[in-house]
Design an enzyme around this catalytic site. Structure first.
Site, PDB file in Angstrom:
ATOM      1  N   ASP A   1      -5.767 -40.039  10.245  1.00 41.04           N
ATOM      2  CA  ASP A   1      -6.046 -41.348   9.657  1.00 41.04           C
ATOM      3  C   ASP A   1      -6.902 -41.189   8.403  1.00 41.04           C
ATOM      4  O   ASP A   1      -8.118 -41.013   8.483  1.00 41.04           O
ATOM      5  CB  ASP A   1      -6.758 -42.230  10.686  1.00 41.04           C
ATOM      6  CG  ASP A   1      -6.978 -43.649  10.190  1.00 41.04           C
ATOM      7  OD1 ASP A   1      -6.489 -43.978   9.088  1.00 41.04           O
ATOM      8  OD2 ASP A   1      -7.627 -44.433  10.905  1.00 41.04           O
TER       9      ASP A   1
ATOM     10  N   ASP B   1      -3.197 -44.919   3.045  1.00 43.33           N
ATOM     11  CA  ASP B   1      -3.706 -44.851   4.413  1.00 43.33           C
ATOM     12  C   ASP B   1      -2.638 -44.301   5.349  1.00 43.33           C
ATOM     13  O   ASP B   1      -1.657 -44.988   5.646  1.00 43.33           O
ATOM     14  CB  ASP B   1      -4.143 -46.249   4.854  1.00 43.33           C
ATOM     15  CG  ASP B   1      -4.751 -46.278   6.247  1.00 43.33           C
ATOM     16  OD1 ASP B   1      -4.959 -45.193   6.822  1.00 43.33           O
ATOM     17  OD2 ASP B   1      -5.008 -47.379   6.756  1.00 43.33           O
TER      18      ASP B   1
END
Length: 431
Positions: A80, A289
């Site tokens: 992440d 992201d």
């Protein structure tokens, strides 16, 4: 300590001793670490919505294997780039969920709240750490999909790709709420990879990492460190955006780039450039992201893209007749295809300073699992989530080599065959 006199050391040993005392060159760059990157399906679950949050779900996440603790416990973590503090599930397991057991690790250490890690290094976390009743550093985190977790900040030994890192800081979650169900879940937590001081990449001391996400489930690769595979075409780079002043809606440790426009099959959306620039509150930044599946755009830009795409796909696609249906809470442009076939579609090009990202083919539409014959446009409205930012998700990064270059403060990407990249790097070729 053992002390040697000169007559006890051979001339060759003495030469080596002098080289160690007076090195003539800089230390060598650490060897890169190669990890298999798997696209793992996350099953959906109907859960009550948390108050003040609009819940949406991810269907897929990017997962890598590693080991934590002494003796090592094998775990899998979601990569992440949109978060800082890594965390592991440390809950009593009531299902097939893989967890980390701190009681079985002799190197596990719960961080006290008066430590520098708790008081100073946690300053970039979205929610500040606090001191619990046991005087231990306590964290709490929430994510855009409505998931939450909290527990103690801790350190332990982490092993990956032949490298062992002692005392790596992470969160040991003892309470959590998930927007996905636990049954069949095989991930243990989140590997935070943003630019914050407590992120996984910052603690390891590497200034570059890359990944290549395959459109096949288990053939991608994550590279931590320098790597220039010869089978990847030249990368286009765009600078990372930094704002020194703290602003309420600007994430200063995110991988923020400057989106300057969007083009659909050669036509640039007629929008002022100011709509892509963060405002005085920091709202409107563009973040890359890997922890988000699809791409989210602020309302005015999303509406312009939706209208243009509807216009250019007339006669190619039939709009799904239920206008109230919104996939994952943010994607309201859906199409119906009775035979499941997807025609040749106009590509969408995300335009950045110095680089472009082309989204074409199957990456433009996503088949809805619960509705037969329905596919939705993979650009969504961030106002519905709600998120005050543009977010480039990992679905639109498939079959691209994406490089996060912290040393030069830039992000690079270019087309690649990620299934071949994973295979060749696994064999030690092409680097």
């Amino acid at each position: 300590m053992t002390i040697f006199t000169l007559h006890q050391i051979s001339p060759w040993s003495f030469f080596l001793f002098l080289c160690l005392l007076f090195p003539t060159s800089e230390p060598s760059t650490p060897k890169p670490i190669f990890l298999p990157l798997q696209t793992m399906k996350i099953p959906s679950m109907n859960l009550p919505k948390p108050t003040s949050k609009l819940l949406f779900r991810y269907n897929y996440s990017l997962v890598v294997p590693l080991k934590v603790g002494t003796p090592p416990q094998e775990i899998a973590m979601v990569v992440d780039t949109g978060s800082e503090l890594s965390y592991l599930e440390c809950l009593p397991s009531q299902s097939n969920l893989t967890i980390f057991n701190p009681n079985s690790s002799s190197s596990y250490y719960a961080v006290p709240c008066d430590s520098d890690t708790c008081k100073n290094k946690s300053r970039d976390l979205p929610s500040p750490t606090i001191c619990d009743s046991n005087k231990l550093c306590h964290f709490a985190q929430s994510y855009a999909d409505g998931s939450t977790c909290e527990g103690n900040v801790a350190t332990d030994t982490v092993s990956l790709g032949g490298l062992t890192v002692p005392n790596l800081v992470f969160g040991c979650a003892t309470s959590s709420y998930s927007s996905t169900k636990d049954d069949g879940r095989t991930t243990t937590g989140i590997m935070g990879m943003n630019r914050g001081s407590l992120s996984f990449i910052s603690q390891m001391g590497f200034r570059r990492f890359s990944y290549c996400i395959s459109d096949r489930s288990s053939s991608g690769v994550l590279v931590i460190g320098d790597s220039d595979p010869v089978f990847v075409r030249a990368l286009n780079y765009t600078p990372l955006v930094d704002i020194s002043l703290p602003l309420p809606y600007f994430d200063r440790v995110a991988y923020s780039v400057q989106l300057i426009g969007i083009r659909v099959a050669g036509k640039v959306l007629p929008l002022p450039k100011s709509v892509f620039v963060p405002d005085h509150t920091g709202a409107g930044q563009t973040m890359v992201d890997s922890g988000t599946q699809f791409t989210l755009l602020l309302g005015p830009v999303y509406t312009a893209l939706k209208n243009e795409y509807l216009q250019q796909t007339k006669g190619l696609l039939k709009v799904y007749e239920d206008s109230s249906y919104v996939f994952q809470g943010a994607f309201d442009l859906c199409y119906r295809s009775e035979d499941g076939a997807i025609p040749s579609l106009p590509p969408v090009v995300l335009m950045f300073r110095g680089a472009e990202m082309v989204v074409s083919g199957e990456r433009l539409l996503y088949r809805v699992p619960e509705l037969a014959g329905v596919s939705c446009f993979t650009f969504g409205n961030s106002d519905l989530v709600p998120v005050e930012a543009y977010i480039i998700g990992h679905h639109h990064q498939q079959n691209m080599w994406v490089e996060y270059d912290l040393e030069r403060s830039r992000l690079g990407f270019g087309p690649a065959r990620c299934d071949l990249a994973g295979q060749r790097l696994a064999q030690g070729l092409g680097v």
